[in-house]
Write an enzyme that holds these catalytic residues in place. Structure first.
Site, PDB file in Angstrom:
ATOM      1  N   CYS A 122       0.818  -1.226   0.000  1.00 31.61           N
ATOM      2  CA  CYS A 122       0.000   0.000   0.000  1.00 31.61           C
ATOM      3  C   CYS A 122       0.854   1.280   0.000  1.00 31.61           C
ATOM      4  CB  CYS A 122      -0.936   0.000   1.193  1.00 31.61           C
ATOM      5  SG  CYS A 122      -0.137  -0.498   2.726  1.00 31.61           S
ATOM      6  N   LYS A 206      10.293  -3.699   1.402  1.00 31.84           N
ATOM      7  CA  LYS A 206       9.280  -3.921   0.360  1.00 31.84           C
ATOM      8  C   LYS A 206       9.082  -2.662  -0.485  1.00 31.84           C
ATOM      9  CE  LYS A 206       6.281  -7.146   2.852  1.00 31.84           C
ATOM     10  NZ  LYS A 206       5.041  -7.247   3.619  1.00 31.84           N
ATOM     11  N   ARG A 228       4.362   3.859  12.090  1.00 30.88           N
ATOM     12  CA  ARG A 228       2.927   3.687  12.297  1.00 30.88           C
ATOM     13  C   ARG A 228       2.411   4.814  13.193  1.00 30.88           C
ATOM     14  NH1 ARG A 228       0.229   0.065   9.442  1.00 30.88           N
ATOM     15  NH2 ARG A 228       1.359  -1.760  10.181  1.00 30.88           N
ATOM     16  N   HIS A 235      -2.774   6.278   4.810  1.00 33.52           N
ATOM     17  CA  HIS A 235      -1.322   6.417   4.969  1.00 33.52           C
ATOM     18  C   HIS A 235      -0.894   7.783   4.412  1.00 33.52           C
ATOM     19  CE1 HIS A 235      -0.988   2.352   6.170  1.00 33.52           C
ATOM     20  NE2 HIS A 235      -0.253   1.849   5.210  1.00 33.52           N
TER      21      HIS A 235
HETATM   22  C1  2RA Z   1       1.073  -1.741   6.436  1.00 30.61           C
HETATM   23  N1  2RA Z   1       1.874  -2.172   4.202  1.00 30.61           N
HETATM   24  O1  2RA Z   1       0.619  -0.621   6.271  1.00 30.61           O
HETATM   25  C2  2RA Z   1       1.173  -2.712   5.334  1.00 30.61           C
HETATM   26  C3  2RA Z   1      -0.190  -3.219   4.956  1.00 30.61           C
HETATM   27  N2  2RA Z   1      -0.182  -4.128   3.917  1.00 30.61           N
HETATM   28  O2  2RA Z   1       1.417  -2.130   7.526  1.00 30.61           O
END
Ligand code: 2RA
Length: 330
Positions: A122, A206, A228, A235
């Site tokens: 994502c 990734k 996070r 996001h």
């Molecule tokens: C995340 N990329 O945001 C991952 C979700 N697939 O943690």
């Protein structure tokens, strides 16, 4: 639809209706413990069935959103049954035989022979929808990216955890930090994937590898830091784009982005109004603002972007891939 009961699975059901996706019949597949749950789709209650290799008989398109091990175990059966697999997991993304597709960026990577098409990470999708249009202004040299990733990236359970912790803290209670190793509410932390010996976590690795594959630029330099934040479903990313030559003007960047598919520019300096993850939530577009020259590097521009993780970061990108394959792209 494999993974029908998850946060992304639920977005698929909404998108099929919203986009008038040509569904003749829909099978909802999940793990054994969800069998029997029902979901309303176009006025019909559909019961969840167990995701087994036999479940793909007669299926034309199989959307997988249930994690990499489930995809590895079941995607071959879906292909053998004649289905096109659109896979949201990381299982096949770096397989050279599998196209990794963001339709606005590299839809042409798919061919009529493609049987598995992978949906990128994502964070990479949202990044590249905003960065790709700048390639017509100059050759990319390096991307410097810092992310502000929402709870939805960790699935429905992480979204619930954030809500529960936030309620607790407001009521004066201290939440149990054992779920994530740290408190989530009113906090932020380095992305919750394992960290390698070189100090980079799996999410960062990734984003780097997938961006290179999607853009077809194996030597593109990327410096990525994934974090996070206590946001539910969009996001955000702070992005500096370094060009091989002098950076294009802010006006040229704004113009290129304002005509780019899947992008909406919100860049009101006078009103101090720029994209927020709340603006992006529930929207298909990636929002871009804070477009400015990097004052420390004449080859670079910086911007702030945000996109719905469950939609463009997952379900919407997958549905767009299927629309492209079926020739029903709108
Ligand atoms: C995340 N990329 O945001 C991952 C979700 N697939 O943690």
């Amino acid at each position: 639809m494999v993974g029908a009961t998850g946060a992304v699975g639920q977005e698929f059901l909404r998108l099929f209706v919203e986009r008038d996706f040509p569904v003749a019949s829909l099978k909802l597949l999940a793990s054994e413990r969800s069998v029997g749950k029902t979901y309303l789709f176009k006025g019909e209650d559909i019961a969840v069935e167990e995701a087994t290799p036999e479940a793909f008989e007669g299926v034309d398109v199989a959307f997988f959103s249930a994690g990499a091990s489930r995809s590895r175990a079941l995607a071959p059966a879906a292909v053998a049954a004649g289905a096109l697999v659109v896979d949201n997991s990381s299982a096949f993304r770096m397989d050279p035989a599998v196209p990794l597709v963001v339709p606005e960026v590299n839809g042409c990577a798919m061919t009529p022979e493609s049987r598995i098409v992978a949906v990128p990470n994502c964070t990479a999708i949202i990044l590249l929808v905003a960065v790709n249009p700048l390639q017509k202004l100059g050759k990319l040299d390096r991307l410097i990216v810092s992310t502000y990733q929402s709870a939805s990236g960790g699935g429905a359970a992480m979204m619930r955890l954030l809500e529960e912790e936030t309620r607790k803290v407001i009521c004066g209670e201290e939440p149990d930090p054992s779920h994530l190793g740290t408190r989530y509410a009113f906090n932020l932390f380095s992305h919750n994937t394992p960290i390698n010996e070189d100090g980079y976590n799996e999410e960062e690795v990734k984003v780097i590898a997938e961006s290179r594959k999607i853009l077809g630029l194996p030597n593109l330099k990327l410096n990525v830091t994934c974090v996070r934040v206590p946001i539910l479903r969009a996001h955000s990313e702070s992005v500096t784009v370094e060009f091989e030559g002098p950076a294009p003007s802010v006006e040229a960047v704004r113009e290129a982005l304002s005509v780019a598919p899947g992008v909406r520019v919100i860049d009101d300096r006078a009103g101090n109004r720029f994209p927020t993850p709340l603006d992006a939530s529930g929207q298909g577009d990636v929002l871009v603002g804070r477009i400015r020259q990097d004052l420390s590097n004449p080859h670079a521009i910086s911007m702030f972007i945000t996109g719905d993780q469950l939609l463009k970061g997952a379900a919407l990108n997958a549905v767009q891939i299927a629309e492209l394959a079926l020739g029903v792209r709108r």
